[in-house]
Design an enzyme around this catalytic site. Sequence first.
Site, PDB file in Angstrom:
ATOM      1  CG  HIS A  70      -0.271   0.057   2.543  1.00  0.00           C
ATOM      2  ND1 HIS A  70       0.239   1.217   3.097  1.00  0.00           N
ATOM      3  CD2 HIS A  70       0.006  -0.919   3.431  1.00  0.00           C
ATOM      4  CE1 HIS A  70       0.773   0.951   4.274  1.00  0.00           C
ATOM      5  NE2 HIS A  70       0.657  -0.347   4.502  1.00  0.00           N
TER       6      HIS A  70
ATOM      7  CG  HIS B 283       8.326   6.523   8.472  1.00  0.00           C
ATOM      8  ND1 HIS B 283       7.470   7.190   7.634  1.00  0.00           N
ATOM      9  CD2 HIS B 283       7.761   5.291   8.681  1.00  0.00           C
ATOM     10  CE1 HIS B 283       6.431   6.406   7.335  1.00  0.00           C
ATOM     11  NE2 HIS B 283       6.587   5.250   7.952  1.00  0.00           N
TER      12      HIS B 283
ATOM     13  N   GLY C  93      -0.109   2.907  16.493  1.00  0.00           N
ATOM     14  CA  GLY C  93      -0.868   3.018  15.254  1.00  0.00           C
ATOM     15  C   GLY C  93      -1.932   1.946  15.143  1.00  0.00           C
TER      16      GLY C  93
ATOM     17  CD  GLU D  91      -4.601  -0.525  11.821  1.00  0.00           C
ATOM     18  OE1 GLU D  91      -4.959  -1.626  11.376  1.00  0.00           O
ATOM     19  OE2 GLU D  91      -3.654   0.119  11.358  1.00  0.00           O
TER      20      GLU D  91
ATOM     21  NE  ARG E 183     -13.576  12.239   7.051  1.00  0.00           N
ATOM     22  CZ  ARG E 183     -13.221  11.480   6.012  1.00  0.00           C
ATOM     23  NH1 ARG E 183     -14.080  10.588   5.532  1.00  0.00           N
ATOM     24  NH2 ARG E 183     -12.041  11.600   5.473  1.00  0.00           N
TER      25      ARG E 183
ATOM     26  CG  ASN F 141      -7.693  23.540   0.508  1.00  0.00           C
ATOM     27  OD1 ASN F 141      -8.141  22.771  -0.339  1.00  0.00           O
ATOM     28  ND2 ASN F 141      -6.402  23.689   0.708  1.00  0.00           N
ATOM     29  CB  THR F 142     -11.790  19.529   1.320  1.00  0.00           C
ATOM     30  OG1 THR F 142     -11.636  18.145   1.659  1.00  0.00           O
ATOM     31  CG2 THR F 142     -12.787  19.653   0.176  1.00  0.00           C
TER      32      THR F 142
END
Length: 577
Positions: free
Chosen positions: A16, A117, A167, A171, A455, A535-536
């Site tokens: 991914h 990273h 993380g 999730e 959101r 803004n999106t």
Amino acid sequence: MILLAIVLGLGGPYHHDASACLVIDGQVIAFAEEERFSRRKHHKDSRSCAVAAAYCLSEAGVTLAQVDEIAIAFNPAWPTPSDTCTDADLIAELLDPALFGHHRPRQVTVVEHHLAHAASAFHPSGFADAAVLVVDGSGDGVSATLAHGTTDGLKVLRQFPFSQSLGWFYETVAEHLGLGDWTSAGKLMGLAGYGNPDRYRLDFLTPRAGGYHLDLSRYGIRPDESVDDQYTDLRYYRRLKTAYATAYTDLGIPPHRRARAYTGGRIVPDTGFLPEHADLAASAQRLLEQCLTELAREALAATGATRLCVAGGVGLNCSANGRLASLPGVENLFVQPAAGDAGCAIGAALEVALRRGDLTLPGPAMTTAALGPAFTAGAVRAFLDDYGLSYRDHGDDLPTAAAGQIALGRTVGWFQGRMEAGPRALGRRSILADPHRIPTRDHVNHRIKHREPWRPLAPALLDDTAPDLIGTSTPYPFMIVARPATEAARTAIPAAVHTDGTLRPQTVPRDGTDPYARLLASFAEQTGRPPALLNTSFNHEAEPIVCTPRDAVATFAASPLDALAIGPFLVRKDRLR
């Protein structure tokens, strides 16, 4: 003849978020995510970086055979240490030879995942000395890293194993509440603003000095259990998800599966939530922030630094980044805008460039994420003509014309210049609207983006007026750090203020040569309000951000957007009927 030092970095190794970054003489020349070309969000179930790599090479006018070194952001031989990979099949999977004149690199350099990273955050930060914090699901067996960045490079100070993953904790909460799989964890951040963080005590995860401790013993996974052999085949991950599901169910919250209906041929998600869902989200968000705070304090204390760099998938959490930015002792914060696995291509390439002597630290600070493809006005015009679209060529006055549309309460797709890196639209591939109108925000969420009404949407604003709205003159160019909204912001741009009283700003330098800055300035001139816009990202929920004019027109046509500002051209739906 001048010889160039060329390094190609490849990111997204875990099927991914594949990506590519080209660095020449220590400078990032191009970066792109494979999803933008495949049109498959996150480019799931593939690790091919081939089209993104081909774009990067074409941007510089070089071939794959001319690249001096290729870096990958993971160790295929994990847990065995390795500096290089010569697996011909894997290399061909990453870089399809058919796209590169059948050239087959014999080897690639391995850069450990969390080091990539860390390098993506520190090397482009412009800092000579900084504490570095990387937190994600996991990569090469690691889920969190504390490091020290200096002019000599990065030194890893401490790492947390995948069995202590923050993380994955975050999730699993999102998944339990029916928000989607790991790709949808960011939705939890928005929902958290509606909840009570004191309602649930998630005592299996404990923040403490130096970091945190995760203990799921009561749910069948001991923290001292040897689980390395269960990592690569995902057995541990599946066990972990089962353990967390039991823990959340024990709180009285059964797994929620959101219903989906079909209206007019499109999927309509269930966007409602129960109070306990928001409360669990708020509890998880606060706990995550507490753990990150302890990690950051440890990194700052261990390094003596006053600057903090952040990357990893958890680094996309704007609310948590706002908490880190406000920590005592943090004078400057830099968060890599492509903080997820895609950004590892940047870090891997820069890390190899540093080792080769092509990069000297501190390098120039990363102030723009506009590293992807751009299209000439001629190419855009030809496309619009081929599709028989009616448009008007406004030339240099395009920002004024688009601002006029927004001032009338219309929503505009904005397609200008080079595509952005990362998941946040930053004025190159954006949907823009009036931030004074709360119904417009709801229209964007529900009708255009087809997503949950809770959101938040973010404001873009000219930097010289930012202090009135965000209370600071500190630049925030990447829309990745939450700030408390001022009273002026609550009045002037209420649609951009989240229910928790924060906003996620992008500050834009006032620049007469930048169409985006001119758009903001023109909007202010035409309305008498601050130079700020809602803004999106220019996409709908199920697709990546648009990349090409074709993508932009397709998304524009399939949505209730009122206008499309693409290059110097303005396409209006009321003129297409």
